[in-house]
Write a protein that holds these residues in place. Structure first.
Motif, short mmCIF file in Angstrom:
data_model
loop_
_atom_site.label_atom_id
_atom_site.label_comp_id
_atom_site.label_asym_id
_atom_site.label_seq_id
_atom_site.Cartn_x
_atom_site.Cartn_y
_atom_site.Cartn_z
N ASN A 80 0.74 8.45 5.78
CA ASN A 80 2.01 9.16 6.05
C ASN A 80 2.77 9.52 4.78
OD1 ASN A 80 3.02 6.72 5.19
ND2 ASN A 80 4.17 6.28 7.06
N GLY A 81 2.20 9.20 3.61
CA GLY A 81 2.83 9.52 2.33
C GLY A 81 3.64 8.38 1.73
N ASP A 82 3.90 7.32 2.50
CA ASP A 82 4.61 6.16 1.95
C ASP A 82 3.80 5.57 0.80
OD1 ASP A 82 6.55 6.50 3.85
OD2 ASP A 82 5.95 4.78 5.08
N GLN A 83 4.51 5.02 -0.19
CA GLN A 83 3.86 4.42 -1.35
C GLN A 83 4.41 3.02 -1.58
OE1 GLN A 83 4.04 6.90 -4.83
NE2 GLN A 83 3.82 8.76 -3.63
N SER A 84 3.54 2.10 -1.99
CA SER A 84 3.96 0.74 -2.31
C SER A 84 3.33 0.30 -3.62
CB SER A 84 3.53 -0.24 -1.21
OG SER A 84 4.20 0.05 -0.01
N ASP A 85 4.11 -0.43 -4.40
CA ASP A 85 3.64 -1.08 -5.62
C ASP A 85 3.68 -2.58 -5.36
OD1 ASP A 85 3.32 1.29 -7.05
OD2 ASP A 85 5.40 1.25 -7.76
N TYR A 86 2.51 -3.22 -5.27
CA TYR A 86 2.44 -4.65 -4.97
C TYR A 86 2.23 -5.47 -6.24
CZ TYR A 86 1.76 -3.44 -0.05
OH TYR A 86 1.91 -2.97 1.22
N LEU A 87 3.13 -6.43 -6.46
CA LEU A 87 2.90 -7.45 -7.46
C LEU A 87 2.25 -8.59 -6.70
CD1 LEU A 87 3.28 -8.54 -10.33
CD2 LEU A 87 5.42 -9.58 -9.53
N ASP A 88 0.98 -8.89 -7.02
CA ASP A 88 0.23 -9.90 -6.27
C ASP A 88 0.22 -11.24 -7.01
OD1 ASP A 88 -1.69 -10.57 -4.00
OD2 ASP A 88 -2.83 -11.17 -5.77
N LEU A 89 0.56 -12.29 -6.29
CA LEU A 89 0.50 -13.66 -6.79
C LEU A 89 -0.66 -14.35 -6.09
CD1 LEU A 89 4.31 -14.44 -6.48
CD2 LEU A 89 3.09 -13.52 -8.46
N THR A 90 -1.68 -14.73 -6.85
CA THR A 90 -2.87 -15.36 -6.27
C THR A 90 -2.78 -16.87 -6.45
OG1 THR A 90 -4.21 -13.41 -6.74
CG2 THR A 90 -5.39 -15.47 -6.37
N PHE A 91 -2.97 -17.58 -5.33
CA PHE A 91 -2.90 -19.03 -5.33
C PHE A 91 -4.27 -19.64 -5.04
CE2 PHE A 91 1.43 -17.78 -4.54
CZ PHE A 91 2.16 -18.70 -5.26
#
Length: 112
Positions: A80-91
């Motif tokens: 749908n054109g939405d954009q996300s920037d994910y900062l990922d924290l891996t545990f």
């Protein structure tokens, strides 16, 4: 944010180990094999989010033992054109109990 401008979000990845095996699932949206992942809820501690996501997605109880990695995932653009920037924290996580199963529909299969 308005419209399709990028939305910054914090995500978690739970790398769950049990007896030398890792918990992996097949995503229902694209078929990729992945550990448990999810988005941190507002006000939620990231380690708690990893524990919650493991219960919601795989039906297992875990302990998040330590933060293993922090990285920025490349921008995601949805249909749908939405954009996300994910900062990922891996545990790095340890299994406590429960037999894994695709609990919430985000995975089609999940196993050690």
């Amino acid at each position: 944010f308005v419209g399709t401008r990028p939305l910054p979000l914090v995500g978690v990845t739970a790398v769950v180990e049990h007896e030398g095996m890792l918990l992996l699932g097949r995503r229902s949206d694209n078929g990729a094999l992945t550990p448990v992942t999810g988005i941190v809820d507002p006000g939620e501690e990231p380690a708690d989010a990893a524990v919650r996501e493991a219960a919601e997605e795989a039906g297992v109880v875990i302990v998040a033992e330590r933060l293993a990695s922090v990285h920025q995932i490349p921008r995601v653009t949805y249909e749908n054109g939405d954009q996300s920037d994910y900062l990922d924290l891996t545990f790095r996580c340890r299994w406590i109990s429960g037999d894994p199963f695709p609990a919430d529909g985000e995975m089609t299969d999940i196993a050690w």
